[in-house]
Design a protein around this motif. Structure first.
Motif, PDB file in Angstrom:
ATOM      1  N   ARG A   1       0.823  -1.201   0.000  1.00  0.00           N
ATOM      2  CA  ARG A   1       0.000   0.000   0.000  1.00  0.00           C
ATOM      3  C   ARG A   1       0.865   1.262   0.000  1.00  0.00           C
ATOM      4  NH1 ARG A   1      -1.923   3.627   3.709  1.00  0.00           N
ATOM      5  NH2 ARG A   1      -4.050   4.467   3.344  1.00  0.00           N
ATOM      6  N   THR A   2       1.888   1.280   0.840  1.00  0.00           N
ATOM      7  CA  THR A   2       2.766   2.454   0.916  1.00  0.00           C
ATOM      8  C   THR A   2       3.479   2.695  -0.406  1.00  0.00           C
ATOM      9  OG1 THR A   2       3.096   2.070   3.282  1.00  0.00           O
ATOM     10  CG2 THR A   2       4.684   3.493   2.167  1.00  0.00           C
ATOM     11  N   ASN A   3       4.013   1.644  -1.010  1.00  0.00           N
ATOM     12  CA  ASN A   3       4.711   1.795  -2.292  1.00  0.00           C
ATOM     13  C   ASN A   3       3.768   2.245  -3.401  1.00  0.00           C
ATOM     14  OD1 ASN A   3       7.260   1.035  -1.333  1.00  0.00           O
ATOM     15  ND2 ASN A   3       6.840  -1.136  -1.623  1.00  0.00           N
ATOM     16  N   THR A   4       2.559   1.693  -3.401  1.00  0.00           N
ATOM     17  CA  THR A   4       1.595   2.076  -4.431  1.00  0.00           C
ATOM     18  C   THR A   4       1.200   3.545  -4.299  1.00  0.00           C
ATOM     19  OG1 THR A   4       0.734  -0.189  -4.441  1.00  0.00           O
ATOM     20  CG2 THR A   4      -0.614   1.497  -5.486  1.00  0.00           C
ATOM     21  N   LEU A   5       0.961   4.002  -3.083  1.00  0.00           N
ATOM     22  CA  LEU A   5       0.627   5.409  -2.869  1.00  0.00           C
ATOM     23  C   LEU A   5       1.759   6.321  -3.321  1.00  0.00           C
ATOM     24  CD1 LEU A   5      -1.110   5.332   0.640  1.00  0.00           C
ATOM     25  CD2 LEU A   5      -2.166   5.853  -1.572  1.00  0.00           C
ATOM     26  N   GLU A   6       2.982   5.910  -3.062  1.00  0.00           N
ATOM     27  CA  GLU A   6       4.128   6.720  -3.483  1.00  0.00           C
ATOM     28  C   GLU A   6       4.209   6.813  -4.998  1.00  0.00           C
ATOM     29  OE1 GLU A   6       9.011   6.742  -2.948  1.00  0.00           O
ATOM     30  OE2 GLU A   6       7.763   5.389  -1.773  1.00  0.00           O
TER      31      GLU A   6
ATOM     32  N   TYR B   1      -2.593  -0.535 -13.390  1.00  0.00           N
ATOM     33  CA  TYR B   1      -2.028  -1.869 -13.557  1.00  0.00           C
ATOM     34  C   TYR B   1      -0.923  -1.951 -14.607  1.00  0.00           C
ATOM     35  CZ  TYR B   1      -5.869  -3.328 -10.616  1.00  0.00           C
ATOM     36  OH  TYR B   1      -6.735  -3.458  -9.559  1.00  0.00           O
ATOM     37  N   LYS B   2      -0.792  -0.941 -15.463  1.00  0.00           N
ATOM     38  CA  LYS B   2       0.305  -0.975 -16.424  1.00  0.00           C
ATOM     39  C   LYS B   2       1.440  -0.058 -16.013  1.00  0.00           C
ATOM     40  CE  LYS B   2       1.590  -0.448 -21.271  1.00  0.00           C
ATOM     41  NZ  LYS B   2       1.147  -0.151 -22.656  1.00  0.00           N
ATOM     42  N   HIS B   3       1.127   1.136 -15.579  1.00  0.00           N
ATOM     43  CA  HIS B   3       2.172   2.110 -15.255  1.00  0.00           C
ATOM     44  C   HIS B   3       2.568   2.059 -13.775  1.00  0.00           C
ATOM     45  CE1 HIS B   3       1.989   4.037 -19.217  1.00  0.00           C
ATOM     46  NE2 HIS B   3       0.669   3.861 -19.156  1.00  0.00           N
ATOM     47  N   ALA B   4       1.586   2.120 -12.898  1.00  0.00           N
ATOM     48  CA  ALA B   4       1.906   2.196 -11.464  1.00  0.00           C
ATOM     49  C   ALA B   4       2.342   0.847 -10.908  1.00  0.00           C
ATOM     50  CB  ALA B   4       0.688   2.716 -10.697  1.00  0.00           C
TER      51      ALA B   4
ATOM     52  N   ASN C   1       6.047  -0.397 -11.355  1.00  0.00           N
ATOM     53  CA  ASN C   1       7.027   0.246 -10.487  1.00  0.00           C
ATOM     54  C   ASN C   1       6.805  -0.119  -9.017  1.00  0.00           C
ATOM     55  OD1 ASN C   1       8.734   2.302 -12.187  1.00  0.00           O
ATOM     56  ND2 ASN C   1       6.651   2.433 -12.973  1.00  0.00           N
ATOM     57  N   THR C   2       5.576  -0.426  -8.654  1.00  0.00           N
ATOM     58  CA  THR C   2       5.324  -0.895  -7.299  1.00  0.00           C
ATOM     59  C   THR C   2       5.995  -2.239  -7.054  1.00  0.00           C
ATOM     60  OG1 THR C   2       3.191   0.238  -7.270  1.00  0.00           O
ATOM     61  CG2 THR C   2       3.506  -1.512  -5.653  1.00  0.00           C
TER      62      THR C   2
ATOM     63  N   VAL D   1       9.931  -7.277  -5.588  1.00  0.00           N
ATOM     64  CA  VAL D   1      10.792  -8.312  -6.158  1.00  0.00           C
ATOM     65  C   VAL D   1      12.059  -8.469  -5.323  1.00  0.00           C
ATOM     66  CG1 VAL D   1      12.233  -8.904  -8.138  1.00  0.00           C
ATOM     67  CG2 VAL D   1       9.898  -8.105  -8.493  1.00  0.00           C
ATOM     68  N   THR D   2      12.644  -7.354  -4.920  1.00  0.00           N
ATOM     69  CA  THR D   2      13.836  -7.428  -4.077  1.00  0.00           C
ATOM     70  C   THR D   2      13.498  -8.015  -2.708  1.00  0.00           C
ATOM     71  OG1 THR D   2      13.512  -5.160  -3.293  1.00  0.00           O
ATOM     72  CG2 THR D   2      14.836  -5.454  -5.246  1.00  0.00           C
TER      73      THR D   2
END
Length: 330
Positions: free
Chosen positions: A217-222, A244-247, A250-251, A256-257
């Motif tokens: 949630r935090t990463n998506t909001l950023e 779902y394509k742009h945000a 990057n979220t 992944v890491t």
């Protein structure tokens, strides 16, 4: 890339050396040892004298707990380690390597399935909470997150056992296989094992899913507040396409890491959950060995986790470069 990996591996060797010194010292300065734990009742009853106890401690290499004795014992252990010998477990009476390799796969299966469902559930919930910020959906996800974070694993596991195993009888209380089955085969054992693993997996998913949902949630909001997202919306793209394509792409970079860094948890075992459900995994074995003061197993198990932690951290760094070309290793 190769130079970076070699440098990190050399640094990892230094870290492993420091970890081994700390762990061995802490184990040796514990108030009791394996011999004390094993023969405490006989000593109290007077059937074993002090001289016999000291002879047994000398047999296990535990007679000298002075500073020089600990140093000598550590370098003996280190010398055996460099020859590929982790020693024999005091408690299990087998080579430490065999005990770890035999029991870690049960823990791996449990942790892998639980982690799969954690990511499968947490990521969509985190994204939908971010895209509907301050809505009923967001508050519901937040409440569910806080419940999962706040529940102790042993408490939640006990609730599941009481409701679904004892009261309803849907699942077994403990163990990995039904000992009463006599005509078992590979097929029936597999499904019996799955049946036994459902409650432990649910426990691990619920208590660990909260932090991952908050992270998503935090990463998506950023990401949603970034300039390129506002540009995409200004161009008239549909909101679903923007999310779902742009945000979302990057979220996923930090996720992944984070996934790459979970390597140690896959093999370390869920010590408390395995203990509650009596699952013969490496976490349960490690707990019993630590209670008994089994120095060879404690050292072998913790060094195994330390190696996985070093490799997992290195893998996470490399994965970050793979998923985000803007990051360069320097």
């Amino acid at each position: 890339m190769f130079k970076y990996i070699v440098k990190r591996l050399l640094l990892g060797l230094l870290i492993l050396f420091g970890v081994s010194v700390i762990i061995y010292t802490l184990v040796r300065i514990m108030p009791t040892d394996f011999v004390d734990n094993q023969f405490l009742s006989q000593v109290n009853q007077g059937t074993i004298g002090a001289e016999d106890l000291q002879r047994m401690k000398a047999l296990y290499g535990l007679s000298d707990n002075s500073f020089l004795g600990i140093i000598k014992g550590y370098f003996q252990w280190l010398g055996n380690l460099l020859r590929g010998d982790l020693g024999n477990s005091f408690k299990y009476q087998d080579p430490v390597k065999e005990v770890i390799s035999k029991n870690m796969w049960t823990s791996f299966f449990l942790a892998f399935v639980a982690m799969f469902f954690q990511f499968l559930i947490a990521i969509p919930l985190g994204v939908t909470a971010a895209t509907h910020q301050y809505s009923v959906r967001d508050y519901a996800v937040t409440v569910f997150t806080m419940i999962g974070i706040s529940l102790p694993s042993f408490f939640f596991a006990a609730i599941l056992i009481k409701v679904f195993a004892v009261d309803l009888g849907w699942f077994p209380v403990q163990g990995a296989l039904d000992a009463s089955v006599t005509d078992s085969n590979v097929f029936t054992d597999f499904f019996d094992n799955i049946h036994h693993m459902i409650l432990p997996i649910v426990t691990l998913v619920v208590i660990n899913i909260g932090s991952l949902m908050r992270y998503t949630r935090t990463n998506t909001l950023e990401v949603l507040n970034a300039d390129y997202i506002r540009t995409a919306r200004a161009k008239g793209l549909k909101e679903s396409r923007v999310i779902y394509k742009h945000a979302f792409r990057n979220t996923m970079i930090p996720l992944v890491t984070l996934l790459a860094g979970t390597l140690p948890t896959l093999f370390s075992g869920a010590m408390i959950v395995e203990q509650v459900f009596a699952i013969p995994g490496i976490g349960n074995m490690a707990y019993k060995a630590q209670v008994a003061g089994d120095i060879p197993f404690i050292m072998g198990y913790n060094m195994f986790l330390a190696v996985l932690s070093v490799l997992g951290t290195l893998l996470a760094d490399l994965m970050y470069v793979v998923v985000d070309p803007r990051v360069k290793l320097k």
